[in-house]
Design a protein around this motif. Structure first.
Motif, mmCIF file in Angstrom:
data_model
loop_
_atom_site.group_PDB
_atom_site.id
_atom_site.type_symbol
_atom_site.label_atom_id
_atom_site.label_comp_id
_atom_site.label_asym_id
_atom_site.label_seq_id
_atom_site.Cartn_x
_atom_site.Cartn_y
_atom_site.Cartn_z
ATOM 1 N N GLN A 137 0.878 -0.859 0.299
ATOM 2 C CA GLN A 137 0.088 -0.136 0.061
ATOM 3 C C GLN A 137 1.130 1.330 -0.224
ATOM 4 O OE1 GLN A 137 -3.491 -0.112 -0.480
ATOM 5 N NE2 GLN A 137 -3.542 -2.477 -0.220
ATOM 6 N N LYS A 138 0.926 2.201 -1.313
ATOM 7 C CA LYS A 138 0.648 3.747 -0.978
ATOM 8 C C LYS A 138 2.565 3.468 -0.774
ATOM 9 C CE LYS A 138 0.556 8.069 1.432
ATOM 10 N NZ LYS A 138 0.127 9.029 2.407
ATOM 11 N N LEU A 139 2.596 2.976 -1.906
ATOM 12 C CA LEU A 139 4.514 3.076 -2.650
ATOM 13 C C LEU A 139 5.132 5.088 -3.121
ATOM 14 C CD1 LEU A 139 7.480 2.024 -3.422
ATOM 15 C CD2 LEU A 139 5.791 0.602 -5.343
ATOM 16 N N GLY A 140 5.636 5.032 -2.718
ATOM 17 C CA GLY A 140 6.399 6.265 -3.425
ATOM 18 C C GLY A 140 7.778 6.893 -2.593
ATOM 19 N N LYS A 141 9.024 7.062 -3.871
ATOM 20 C CA LYS A 141 9.831 7.760 -3.152
ATOM 21 C C LYS A 141 10.961 6.883 -2.400
ATOM 22 C CE LYS A 141 9.030 12.391 -2.715
ATOM 23 N NZ LYS A 141 8.848 14.411 -1.739
ATOM 24 N N GLY A 142 10.779 5.108 -2.552
ATOM 25 C CA GLY A 142 11.887 4.087 -1.722
ATOM 26 C C GLY A 142 10.566 3.462 -0.444
ATOM 27 N N LYS A 143 9.539 4.593 -0.578
ATOM 28 C CA LYS A 143 9.012 4.501 1.090
ATOM 29 C C LYS A 143 7.295 3.788 1.095
ATOM 30 C CE LYS A 143 10.974 8.412 3.277
ATOM 31 N NZ LYS A 143 11.287 9.250 3.883
ATOM 32 N N VAL A 144 7.542 2.809 1.814
ATOM 33 C CA VAL A 144 5.756 1.840 1.824
ATOM 34 C C VAL A 144 5.068 2.472 2.797
ATOM 35 C CG1 VAL A 144 4.717 -0.020 1.054
ATOM 36 C CG2 VAL A 144 6.715 0.225 -0.317
ATOM 37 N N ASP A 145 3.928 2.421 3.084
ATOM 38 C CA ASP A 145 3.099 2.420 4.598
ATOM 39 C C ASP A 145 3.035 1.023 4.706
ATOM 40 O OD1 ASP A 145 3.022 5.066 3.680
ATOM 41 O OD2 ASP A 145 1.204 5.245 3.593
ATOM 42 N N ILE A 147 4.490 -5.647 7.376
ATOM 43 C CA ILE A 147 5.361 -4.712 7.255
ATOM 44 C C ILE A 147 5.536 -3.290 7.467
ATOM 45 C CG2 ILE A 147 7.824 -3.964 6.618
ATOM 46 C CD1 ILE A 147 7.673 -6.949 5.982
ATOM 47 N N ASN A 148 5.516 -2.195 8.333
ATOM 48 C CA ASN A 148 4.757 -1.010 8.288
ATOM 49 C C ASN A 148 6.278 -0.415 7.726
ATOM 50 O OD1 ASN A 148 1.848 -1.623 8.512
ATOM 51 N ND2 ASN A 148 2.271 -1.667 10.412
ATOM 52 N N GLU A 149 5.784 0.307 7.476
ATOM 53 C CA GLU A 149 6.440 1.824 7.299
ATOM 54 C C GLU A 149 8.077 1.448 6.899
ATOM 55 O OE1 GLU A 149 7.151 4.878 10.998
ATOM 56 O OE2 GLU A 149 4.939 3.754 11.061
ATOM 57 N N PHE A 150 8.156 0.495 5.649
ATOM 58 C CA PHE A 150 9.110 0.843 4.908
ATOM 59 C C PHE A 150 10.537 1.436 4.126
ATOM 60 C CE2 PHE A 150 11.563 -1.824 1.412
ATOM 61 C CZ PHE A 150 12.646 -2.008 1.657
ATOM 62 N N ASP A 151 11.982 1.668 4.099
ATOM 63 C CA ASP A 151 11.747 2.789 3.756
ATOM 64 C C ASP A 151 13.512 2.234 2.885
ATOM 65 O OD1 ASP A 151 13.273 4.800 2.635
ATOM 66 O OD2 ASP A 151 13.150 6.307 4.569
ATOM 67 N N SER A 152 13.662 2.219 1.571
ATOM 68 C CA SER A 152 14.934 1.061 1.140
ATOM 69 C C SER A 152 15.619 2.475 1.205
ATOM 70 C CB SER A 152 14.379 0.693 -0.634
ATOM 71 O OG SER A 152 13.995 1.576 -1.483
ATOM 72 N N THR A 153 15.400 3.239 1.034
ATOM 73 C CA THR A 153 16.233 4.250 1.097
ATOM 74 C C THR A 153 17.752 4.680 1.525
ATOM 75 O OG1 THR A 153 14.870 5.931 2.132
ATOM 76 C CG2 THR A 153 14.597 6.178 -0.216
ATOM 77 N N ALA A 154 16.904 3.711 3.220
ATOM 78 C CA ALA A 154 17.872 3.715 3.990
ATOM 79 C C ALA A 154 19.014 2.552 3.832
ATOM 80 C CB ALA A 154 17.187 2.909 5.409
ATOM 81 N N ILE A 155 18.967 1.179 2.601
ATOM 82 C CA ILE A 155 19.067 0.209 2.543
ATOM 83 C C ILE A 155 20.587 0.925 1.319
ATOM 84 C CG2 ILE A 155 19.758 -1.636 1.946
ATOM 85 C CD1 ILE A 155 16.794 -2.468 2.526
ATOM 86 N N ALA A 156 19.488 1.463 0.234
ATOM 87 C CA ALA A 156 20.385 1.936 -0.477
ATOM 88 C C ALA A 156 21.726 2.633 -0.137
ATOM 89 C CB ALA A 156 20.069 2.564 -1.702
ATOM 90 N N ALA A 157 21.969 3.805 1.192
ATOM 91 C CA ALA A 157 22.506 4.260 1.976
ATOM 92 C C ALA A 157 23.662 3.621 2.531
ATOM 93 C CB ALA A 157 22.288 5.330 2.970
ATOM 94 N N ALA A 158 23.024 2.286 2.703
ATOM 95 C CA ALA A 158 23.966 1.606 3.623
ATOM 96 C C ALA A 158 25.230 0.871 2.510
ATOM 97 C CB ALA A 158 23.007 0.534 3.639
ATOM 98 N N LEU A 159 24.494 0.672 1.305
ATOM 99 C CA LEU A 159 25.403 0.599 0.215
ATOM 100 C C LEU A 159 26.223 1.137 -0.380
ATOM 101 C CD1 LEU A 159 22.260 -1.901 -1.038
ATOM 102 C CD2 LEU A 159 24.263 -2.695 0.715
ATOM 103 N N ASP A 160 26.528 2.528 -0.448
ATOM 104 C CA ASP A 160 26.462 3.815 -1.639
ATOM 105 C C ASP A 160 28.205 3.549 -0.752
ATOM 106 O OD1 ASP A 160 27.362 5.791 -2.645
ATOM 107 O OD2 ASP A 160 25.106 7.091 -2.219
#
Length: 656
Positions: free
Chosen positions: A196-204, A235-248
């Motif tokens: 539900q509600k995907l945007g900017k790498g985040k999911v509600d 799973i609530n409040e997932f943020d893929s940008t946090a994982i991307a930061a750890a891989l950068d």
């Protein structure tokens, strides 16, 4: 009229021809644009193909069939899509397009032996529907390095560039093959997937109604098959940008925490093994998972994995890997973990555990009920305080020296891993008897480390243990009819570096049906260097330590009568006669001591009075008359105790 009718028919034919012509033009343009994307992929050396492309102008529906993509270089990823159908497709701006819905069928991704571990993985989604989609017109160039981390970063970047109100997939199948060994092979099937509600790498919110798994492993040379399922995964409040930061790599200096998950939970979980094991968990809940890019560097772990798993790593390589893992744990923060009632059926019985909890560094097991050959063992709570997984990994790494036993200093490194432990509410069978050992509390805490050694500690014990008739030292207790011994112990010690004082205050032991003793001890001029695992250094520093005041308090709750009864049996006299004989012996010995130290007479009289009347409290206080080095005092107590006591002012008293 006829001419008008003919004109209208001609106009309709022209309009239809124009419409169909425009429709063909739109389809041709859509095909050209799709083909341009595939040409771009092929220009990078990759393989890419597609089947029929169609575009319906009225509904703005775009369909593409039979898509297949294989990246350039070493074949690692294979992507196949049976078909894509987009409804309400439109260009949002120059760089992005949107669609009311996108239906994807027959989606498959296969990864061939990626990473040093050579793990084979595949993902299959028979059908997926995306609502209110918006994303870039042109995808970014796929990484050419072949690195698993680069591939993950690429996928996360694409993920962060799209938005959707919802994504649904009836099933997702994940298959893996890590070769022979404990990792094994198998598959996991998720059903009822929804985002539900995907945007900017985040999911509600994300959910799966059910997940089933089958894993083939090898344990101790024996093949085993694990099967199981988990339901109600949320799973609530997932943020893929946090994982991307750890891989950068460019974020390697980022020392702040980035939250990946707000909450994760599941319903019942069941797993069974062909070797007869069955485990069941009522539910799992995890909150606030975050990573710190400066420490959480999974790429560094992957670089250390051996390319040939048949070659055993050297001790140095093992230590380096554990050090990297320790750093990884330092970069991971978990706010709370709760695992509900757990049971495990084995051929030996079914142990149960009410809960496993982790919060703010405290790890606890609650409500254990387990079978043993002697009977059921129950424990209300076992906890490790301020547990550091990073320090645990480093401590374990320090012990891995082949052919060499760990040094005392290495073993004492355990004090850096945690700051205490606690056991509560234990009921356990005593040997093969029907009696029980009950533990109300055992609590040990420490801190103020000097090197690896605590300079502050506290031990609390409250328990009841049965007496053992087979133990000669406990024979007087059993003969007196005492079948249980209640023990209450409270020991506290703390060192103050600024003053050099070490206080043991108080040290209390309460043998409920016998006596209660309390000791207060002060040491002065205690140097920092005495806190060491080196016995030579500790002894050289211990010469500076001076004895302070010592105070002993002993409350009689039956121990005097026990001693009198034992003496009565040994001498075959009455208890009154035995008590009188003991008092006389104390006074006679006291006369000899008093000849060398008049203060000792008060202590002797107090001790005689303590034995003479049951139920009293004896108090003795020793105050140094000058500087009394501890080592010299210990030598004197072993050789000339009267001379040792002469260095103190002695005060003694008794009272009910």
């Amino acid at each position: 009229m006829k001419r008008i009718l003919i004109g209208l028919i001609a106009l309709a034919v022209l309009a239809a021809s124009g419409w169909f012509g425009f429709d063909l033009y739109a389809t041709h343009r859509a095909t050209a644009e799709i083909e341009a994307v595939f040409i771009r992929i092929r220009s990078q050396g990759s393989k890419a193909s597609h089947g029929k492309v169609a575009f319906d102008v009225t509904s703005r529906t775009l369909t593409i069939a039979d898509i297949a993509v294989e990246p350039a270089g070493q074949p690692q990823a294979h992507v196949k899509i049976a078909g894509i159908k987009g409804v309400g497709v439109r260009q949002a701006d120059e760089t992005r397009f949107a669609a009311d819905s996108i239906e994807i069928s027959g989606f498959e991704v296969a990864l061939d032996e990626v990473g040093p571990g050579k793990l084979k993985t595949s993902y299959k989604v028979p059908q997926m529907i995306v609502r209110d989609y918006a994303g870039p017109v042109h995808a970014q160039n796929a990484p050419a390095s072949g690195s698993l981390i680069d591939l993950y970063r690429f996928v996360l970047d694409q993920y962060a560039s799209v938005t959707a109100s919802s994504i649904a997939a009836p099933t997702l199948t994940v298959a893996f093959d890590a070769g022979k060994g404990a990792a094994g092979s198998g598959e996991v099937v998720y059903s009822g997937l929804a985002i539900q509600k995907l945007g900017k790498g985040k999911v509600d919110a994300m959910k799966a109604d059910r997940a089933t798994f089958t894993i083939n492993v090898e344990q101790a040379g024996k093949a085993d098959k694990l099967t199981g399922e988990m339901s109600d995964i949320i799973i609530n409040e997932f943020d893929s940008t946090a994982i991307a930061a750890a891989l950068d790599p460019q974020k390697a200096s980022d020392d702040s925490y980035h939250r990946v998950y707000g909450q994760m939970s599941s319903g019942p979980y069941v797993a069974t093994s062909t070797q007869g094991m069955r485990m069941q968990v009522d539910g799992i809940a995890i909150a606030d998972i975050a990573v710190r890019p400066s420490k959480f560097r999974p790429a560094e772990i992957l670089e250390l994995l051996p390319t040939d798993r048949s070659v055993q790593p050297t001790p140095a390589q093992s230590r380096e890997m554990m050090e990297k893992l320790a750093g990884l744990y330092e970069g991971l923060r978990v706010g709370k973990i709760e695992i509900g009632t757990m049971s495990m059926t084995t051929p030996q019985g079914t142990p149960r555990l009410r809960a496993i909890r982790y919060q703010e560094g405290e790890f606890a097991l609650e409500g254990l009920d387990a079978p043993t050959p002697q009977g059921q063992v129950k424990m209300e709570r076992f906890a490790l305080k301020s547990l550091s997984l990073a320090n645990l990994m480093r401590w374990a790494a320090s012990l891995t020296t082949p052919g060499q036993a760990p040094s005392p200093d290495q073993m004492l490194g355990l004090f850096r891993v945690l700051e205490g432990a606690e056991i509560k509410g234990v009921v356990s069978p005593y040997k093969n008897t029907r009696q029980l050992v009950t533990i109300d509390t055992i609590s040990l805490n420490w801190g103020q480390l000097v090197g690896s050694i605590p300079s502050k500690a506290n031990l609390v014990v409250k328990m009841v243990a049965p007496t053992d008739p087979a133990n000669p030292t406990q024979l007087p207790l059993t003969m007196a009819g005492i079948d249980k011994l209640a023990i209450s112990l409270d020991l506290g010690a703390a060192w103050t570096e600024s003053s050099g004082a070490l206080a043991l205050a108080p040290a209390t032991i309460d043998l409920g049906n016998l006596a209660k003793a309390q000791v207060r001890l002060a040491l002065a001029n205690v140097p920092r260097g005495v806190f060491t695992a080196d016995p030579v250094q500790a002894m050289s520093q211990a010469g500076q330590i001076e004895t302070g005041a010592i105070e002993l308090s002993l409350r009689d709750s039956g121990v005097v009568d026990l001693v009198v009864a034992q003496f009565s049996r040994m001498q075959n006299v009455s208890r009154d006669a035995a008590r009188g004989a003991i008092v006389e012996m104390i006074r006679a010995q006291g006369e000899k001591i008093a000849a060398a130290n008049l203060d000792a007479k008060a202590a002797v009289d107090a001790l005689a009075g303590f034995v003479e009347t049951s139920g009293q409290t004896l108090t003795i206080k020793l105050t140094p008359l000058g500087k009394v080095p501890v080592l010299q005092l210990m030598d004197a107590l072993n050789s000339e105790p009267i001379v040792a006591l002469a260095q103190f002012r002695i005060e003694a008293s008794t009272g009910l």
